[in-house]
Design an enzyme around this catalytic site. Structure first.
Site, PDB file in Angstrom:
ATOM      1  N   HIS A 230       6.919   2.076  13.823  1.00  0.00           N
ATOM      2  CA  HIS A 230       7.438   3.024  12.872  1.00  0.00           C
ATOM      3  C   HIS A 230       6.403   3.509  11.951  1.00  0.00           C
ATOM      4  O   HIS A 230       7.179   4.644  11.738  1.00  0.00           O
ATOM      5  CB  HIS A 230       7.868   2.074  12.236  1.00  0.00           C
ATOM      6  CG  HIS A 230       7.262   0.841  11.159  1.00  0.00           C
ATOM      7  ND1 HIS A 230       6.341   1.843  10.371  1.00  0.00           N
ATOM      8  CD2 HIS A 230       6.741   0.010  11.661  1.00  0.00           C
ATOM      9  CE1 HIS A 230       5.773   0.243   9.869  1.00  0.00           C
ATOM     10  NE2 HIS A 230       5.861  -0.260  10.221  1.00  0.00           N
TER      11      HIS A 230
ATOM     12  N   ASP B 113       1.213  -1.629  -0.014  1.00  0.00           N
ATOM     13  CA  ASP B 113       0.001   0.034   0.334  1.00  0.00           C
ATOM     14  C   ASP B 113       1.356   1.059  -0.025  1.00  0.00           C
ATOM     15  O   ASP B 113       0.785   2.331   0.843  1.00  0.00           O
ATOM     16  CB  ASP B 113      -1.034  -0.300   1.652  1.00  0.00           C
ATOM     17  CG  ASP B 113      -0.059   0.007   2.238  1.00  0.00           C
ATOM     18  OD1 ASP B 113       0.828  -0.365   2.507  1.00  0.00           O
ATOM     19  OD2 ASP B 113      -0.486  -0.985   3.298  1.00  0.00           O
TER      20      ASP B 113
ATOM     21  N   GLU C 171      -1.926   5.669   3.102  1.00  0.00           N
ATOM     22  CA  GLU C 171      -1.963   4.043   2.989  1.00  0.00           C
ATOM     23  C   GLU C 171      -2.749   3.636   2.124  1.00  0.00           C
ATOM     24  O   GLU C 171      -3.956   2.498   1.396  1.00  0.00           O
ATOM     25  CB  GLU C 171      -1.389   3.340   3.705  1.00  0.00           C
ATOM     26  CG  GLU C 171       0.009   2.851   3.910  1.00  0.00           C
ATOM     27  CD  GLU C 171       0.874   3.942   4.453  1.00  0.00           C
ATOM     28  OE1 GLU C 171      -0.031   5.089   4.495  1.00  0.00           O
ATOM     29  OE2 GLU C 171       1.945   4.406   5.111  1.00  0.00           O
TER      30      GLU C 171
ATOM     31  N   GLU D 158      -1.686  -8.706  -1.844  1.00  0.00           N
ATOM     32  CA  GLU D 158      -1.872  -8.628  -0.147  1.00  0.00           C
ATOM     33  C   GLU D 158      -3.474  -7.140  -0.883  1.00  0.00           C
ATOM     34  O   GLU D 158      -2.968  -6.497   0.305  1.00  0.00           O
ATOM     35  CB  GLU D 158      -0.811  -8.167   0.230  1.00  0.00           C
ATOM     36  CG  GLU D 158      -1.336  -7.630   1.732  1.00  0.00           C
ATOM     37  CD  GLU D 158      -0.003  -7.606   3.075  1.00  0.00           C
ATOM     38  OE1 GLU D 158       0.756  -8.120   3.178  1.00  0.00           O
ATOM     39  OE2 GLU D 158      -0.282  -5.856   2.654  1.00  0.00           O
TER      40      GLU D 158
ATOM     41  N   ARG E 292       3.650   6.376  11.212  1.00  0.00           N
ATOM     42  CA  ARG E 292       3.371   7.800  11.697  1.00  0.00           C
ATOM     43  C   ARG E 292       2.941   8.541  12.911  1.00  0.00           C
ATOM     44  O   ARG E 292       3.111   9.457  13.393  1.00  0.00           O
ATOM     45  CB  ARG E 292       2.943   8.317  10.001  1.00  0.00           C
ATOM     46  CG  ARG E 292       3.510   9.457   9.234  1.00  0.00           C
ATOM     47  CD  ARG E 292       2.755   9.971   8.511  1.00  0.00           C
ATOM     48  NE  ARG E 292       3.450   9.303   7.155  1.00  0.00           N
ATOM     49  CZ  ARG E 292       3.576   8.717   6.318  1.00  0.00           C
ATOM     50  NH1 ARG E 292       2.252   8.251   6.009  1.00  0.00           N
ATOM     51  NH2 ARG E 292       4.226   8.137   5.721  1.00  0.00           N
TER      52      ARG E 292
ATOM     53  N   HIS F 228      13.498   1.043  13.989  1.00  0.00           N
ATOM     54  CA  HIS F 228      13.390   2.400  12.550  1.00  0.00           C
ATOM     55  C   HIS F 228      14.221   3.105  12.533  1.00  0.00           C
ATOM     56  O   HIS F 228      14.866   4.112  13.222  1.00  0.00           O
ATOM     57  CB  HIS F 228      12.251   2.056  12.749  1.00  0.00           C
ATOM     58  CG  HIS F 228      11.431   2.333  10.931  1.00  0.00           C
ATOM     59  ND1 HIS F 228      11.872   3.311  10.429  1.00  0.00           N
ATOM     60  CD2 HIS F 228      11.213   1.718  10.259  1.00  0.00           C
ATOM     61  CE1 HIS F 228      11.443   3.256   9.332  1.00  0.00           C
ATOM     62  NE2 HIS F 228      11.120   2.046   9.146  1.00  0.00           N
TER      63      HIS F 228
END
Ligand code: UD9
Length: 414
Positions: free
Chosen positions: A207, A99, A135, A121, A209, A240
């Site tokens: 990780h 995505d 996404e 996916e 946002r 990350h």
């Protein structure tokens, strides 16, 4: 004599590489198909590390990341770069997984050139265009552009049907991450980090946002409180590289002797870490899929997930990001054998390790106009476990330089 037809796999980030690798391997076993790999370089270092874990070499890398670029700028550059390749050397089909902006831009570029696009996916949804952003939007665009939608679960298929995606494009295949996981675990990977052998291990990753800033601080605070309450517990945290996470993690956790902060682990080492862990504390999509297959409870530091199956099975739990909830849920699993056993069932709703073989057969049927049985489908012989042997990748010519409402099967936290 059948003509060799090429399938172009486009990959931009670490999880895309991990999830595309088994498909490339399966496709390579079909002699009338040649497999090409194009990298967009959306996550430069993590992508190289993941490719190396699977022995994959991207022969062409658009390497499009620029500092502080806008999503529109990135989308335009990816679309332009891929379009040049589609024009110069058109493949019979293009595949992309997941995505990211790479996937969305690839889907649009294929649509514009009317080249068949397969989405791996497909059908993951939160039902919320703002989370994950961008996404969720990227997923919707990819589904509509795809002539083949490879849904990992029946729930994902249903989500696509609700959006009026044509049913004949949708195939439930399982998730190829389980193929990658089982094949890697079969190689008995070792964890080379010096970790205390007499302490229980919690594997931590973060990780997303949405968790930058205050949520991350709350989570790290909970980790410190857990270290104080459980001296026999050690946290392993591959950090990350995003500075929003990295600086906060090192600032808050580096002084605790019960926390090991490391660079991102290569995939075999990550699988070894999951195997060694008592439980997994994460906001990662991939780990929600992988850990249950290894019998490890997953506590998901989010308020909603597009992977509801593991939560519904009781092998994963949404716990949000507050200090209180994170502490309480980890402590519960560390102190209650009954609660732990209820989650450590060792069942996976995401596949049987044969997703890539199914996808390869469906791609072959489409591009070669064949009707081979799809492995594991009704009436067909189940395939052997997918192999980790990986294809030799055909070079892709570099392009010329560019100018400069929640759904019923979405789980939300109670
Ligand atoms: C918005 C969203 O939900 N997006 C998701 C996100 O994927 P994610 O959340 O799964 O991403 P990560 O957590 O970064 O990667 C996980 C993989 O990396 C391995 N790993 C991890 C740490 C390490 O040190 N070494 C490793 O080897 C780990 O075992 C696992 O296989 O992006 C994808 C497209 O890029 C999407 O398709 C996917 O929906």
């Amino acid at each position: 004599m059948p003509q060799t037809r090429s399938v172009l796999c486009v990959v931009g980030t670490r999880p895309e590489a991990i999830k595309m690798a088994p498909i490339m391997c399966s496709l390579k076993e079909i002699t009338d198909i040649s497999v090409r790999l194009l990298l967009t370089g959306q996550h430069r270092d993590l992508l190289s590390q993941a490719l190396a874990s699977f022995g994959l070499i991207g022969e062409a890398n658009l390497d499009l990341m620029q500092p502080n670029q806008s999503l529109s700028g990135l989308s335009a550059r990816i679309m332009g770069g891929i379009d040049s390749i589609l024009e110069q050397n058109p493949p019979a089909m293009v595949l992309a997984q997941g995505d990211t902006t790479t996937v969305m831009a690839t889907a649009i570029a294929c649509f514009h050139r009317q080249i068949p696009f397969g989405h791996v996916e497909a059908g993951l949804r939160t039902g919320n265009l703002s989370s994950p952003f961008p996404e969720e939007f990227n997923r919707i665009v990819a589904s509509h552009a795809a002539s083949l939608n490879f849904a990992p679960t029946e729930g994902a298929r249903q989500a696509l049907l609700r959006e009026a995606i044509r049913p004949e494009t949708i195939h439930v295949t399982g998730n190829t991450v389980i193929d990658a996981l089982l094949a890697t675990a079969a190689q008995k990977p070792r964890l080379s980090l010096p970790l205390p052998s007499d302490q229980r291990l919690v594997l931590l990753t973060m990780h997303r946002r949405e968790n930058f800033g205050r949520p991350a601080a709350q989570i790290f605070d909970a980790v410190l409180a857990l270290c104080a309450a459980f001296p026999d517990v050690h946290f392993l945290y591959p950090v990350h590289p995003n500075p929003n996470i990295r600086d906060a993690a090192h600032g808050m956790l580096s002084r605790s002797p019960q926390v090991t902060l490391t660079e991102p682990l290569d995939y075999p080492e990550m699988v070894a870490a999951m195997q060694r862990a008592t439980l997994v504390l994460t906001d990662s999509g991939g780990l929600q899929e992988e850990a249950p297959a290894l019998g490890k409870p997953v506590l998901v530091m989010r308020n909603e997930t597009e992977r509801p199956e593991a939560v519904q099975l009781g092998v994963a739990k949404l716990i949000g990001t507050s200090r209180r909830h994170v502490f309480r849920e980890v402590a519960r699993l560390l102190t209650s054998p009954a609660d732990y056993a209820a989650m450590a069932k060792g069942v996976s709703p995401y596949g049987d390790g044969c997703a890539a073989a199914r996808i390869a057969a469906l791609v072959a049927n489409s591009v070669l106009d064949a009707t081979w049985p799809v492995p594991g489908a009704r009436g067909a012989t189940p395939p052997a476990r997918s192999s980790i042997r990986l294809p030799t990748v055909e070079p892709v010519p570099a392009p010329p330089p560019q100018r400069p409402s929640p759904m019923p099967d979405t789980v939300h936290m109670a």
